[in-house]
Motif scaffolding. Sequence first.
Motif, mmCIF file in Angstrom:
data_model
loop_
_atom_site.group_PDB
_atom_site.id
_atom_site.type_symbol
_atom_site.label_atom_id
_atom_site.label_comp_id
_atom_site.label_asym_id
_atom_site.label_seq_id
_atom_site.Cartn_x
_atom_site.Cartn_y
_atom_site.Cartn_z
ATOM 1 N N PHE A 76 -2.570 -11.202 -7.796
ATOM 2 C CA PHE A 76 -2.000 -10.438 -6.695
ATOM 3 C C PHE A 76 -2.882 -9.239 -6.349
ATOM 4 O O PHE A 76 -3.177 -8.998 -5.180
ATOM 5 N N GLN A 77 -3.294 -8.499 -7.352
ATOM 6 C CA GLN A 77 -4.086 -7.294 -7.096
ATOM 7 C C GLN A 77 -5.425 -7.621 -6.441
ATOM 8 O O GLN A 77 -5.941 -6.823 -5.674
ATOM 9 N N SER A 78 -5.961 -8.812 -6.711
ATOM 10 C CA SER A 78 -7.247 -9.161 -6.117
ATOM 11 C C SER A 78 -7.115 -9.599 -4.655
ATOM 12 O O SER A 78 -8.074 -9.518 -3.901
ATOM 13 N N ASN A 79 -5.901 -10.039 -4.237
ATOM 14 C CA ASN A 79 -5.705 -10.483 -2.862
ATOM 15 C C ASN A 79 -4.218 -10.484 -2.501
ATOM 16 O O ASN A 79 -3.611 -11.544 -2.327
ATOM 17 N N PRO A 80 -3.602 -9.313 -2.386
ATOM 18 C CA PRO A 80 -2.154 -9.252 -2.150
ATOM 19 C C PRO A 80 -1.715 -9.957 -0.874
ATOM 20 O O PRO A 80 -0.653 -10.579 -0.846
ATOM 21 N N GLU A 81 -2.507 -9.908 0.177
ATOM 22 C CA GLU A 81 -2.114 -10.518 1.451
ATOM 23 C C GLU A 81 -1.902 -12.022 1.313
ATOM 24 O O GLU A 81 -1.114 -12.609 2.044
ATOM 25 N N ARG A 82 -2.567 -12.652 0.390
ATOM 26 C CA ARG A 82 -2.406 -14.094 0.172
ATOM 27 C C ARG A 82 -1.008 -14.432 -0.335
ATOM 28 O O ARG A 82 -0.487 -15.499 -0.047
ATOM 29 N N TYR A 83 -0.407 -13.526 -1.105
ATOM 30 C CA TYR A 83 0.851 -13.823 -1.788
ATOM 31 C C TYR A 83 2.089 -13.165 -1.186
ATOM 32 O O TYR A 83 3.204 -13.590 -1.470
ATOM 33 N N LEU A 84 1.907 -12.141 -0.381
ATOM 34 C CA LEU A 84 3.066 -11.435 0.182
ATOM 35 C C LEU A 84 3.906 -12.369 1.046
ATOM 36 O O LEU A 84 3.357 -13.179 1.802
ATOM 37 N N PRO A 85 5.224 -12.265 0.976
ATOM 38 C CA PRO A 85 6.057 -13.090 1.856
ATOM 39 C C PRO A 85 5.887 -12.660 3.313
ATOM 40 O O PRO A 85 5.691 -11.480 3.609
ATOM 41 N N ALA A 86 5.950 -13.637 4.193
ATOM 42 C CA ALA A 86 5.856 -13.365 5.629
ATOM 43 C C ALA A 86 6.972 -12.425 6.057
ATOM 44 O O ALA A 86 8.053 -12.402 5.459
ATOM 45 N N TYR A 87 6.691 -11.657 7.087
ATOM 46 C CA TYR A 87 7.674 -10.754 7.708
ATOM 47 C C TYR A 87 8.266 -9.776 6.701
ATOM 48 O O TYR A 87 9.451 -9.443 6.759
ATOM 49 N N GLY A 88 7.442 -9.339 5.767
ATOM 50 C CA GLY A 88 7.865 -8.340 4.793
ATOM 51 C C GLY A 88 8.943 -8.812 3.835
ATOM 52 O O GLY A 88 9.566 -8.009 3.161
ATOM 53 N N GLY A 89 9.180 -10.122 3.779
ATOM 54 C CA GLY A 89 10.220 -10.642 2.891
ATOM 55 C C GLY A 89 11.596 -10.695 3.531
ATOM 56 O O GLY A 89 12.565 -11.074 2.884
ATOM 57 N N PRO A 143 6.152 -7.581 14.869
ATOM 58 C CA PRO A 143 7.115 -6.705 14.209
ATOM 59 C C PRO A 143 8.106 -6.069 15.174
ATOM 60 O O PRO A 143 8.896 -5.216 14.793
ATOM 61 N N ARG A 144 8.087 -6.492 16.436
ATOM 62 C CA ARG A 144 8.985 -5.920 17.460
ATOM 63 C C ARG A 144 10.447 -5.940 17.015
ATOM 64 O O ARG A 144 11.224 -5.048 17.336
ATOM 65 N N VAL A 145 10.839 -6.935 16.232
ATOM 66 C CA VAL A 145 12.226 -7.074 15.771
ATOM 67 C C VAL A 145 12.663 -5.880 14.911
ATOM 68 O O VAL A 145 13.844 -5.628 14.751
ATOM 69 N N LEU A 146 11.726 -5.127 14.397
ATOM 70 C CA LEU A 146 12.043 -3.959 13.553
ATOM 71 C C LEU A 146 12.607 -2.793 14.378
ATOM 72 O O LEU A 146 13.259 -1.918 13.828
#
Length: 147
Positions: A76-89, A143-146
């Motif tokens: 995760f620390q080497s590439n967090p964007e690969r593992y993060l859930p879409a739309y902030g979870g 992110p407009r839905v935010l």
Amino acid sequence: MHRLLLLITAALLTATSALASEPPVYTGLLSNTGAGGYDVVSYFEADEPTKGSADYSTRHLGATWRFASAENLARFQSNPERYLPAYGGYCAWAVSQGYLAKGDPKHWNIRQDRLYLNYNQSVQDRWLKSPDEFIQQADANWPRVLD
């Protein structure tokens, strides 16, 4: 005393503006843990959700992320964007419909090498009927839905 109050106010404003510039991560009301404390790397490596441990955790985007092992933490620390859930979870199906709902780490799907969380099994079943269409709609709303 007045000077101390000014320093505290300036520090709070700086912290608030730093948080506001980060992409939002769903953590729930009484938590600061992303993905409900589940190891987001495990979805990709073990093909199932695995509870993370406080022993293997890191902060990213204002949230605490937990992992089942030191290896997954390092991935995760080497590439967090690969593992993060879409739309902030947040629930991916809800975002596709133009609103926000919590994402449940037990109701998930990986499409095009991206992790999507949904609210519950019923919503997950709807999502799975046409995920590519829902992804396209959610991408248009995010992110407009935010707002």
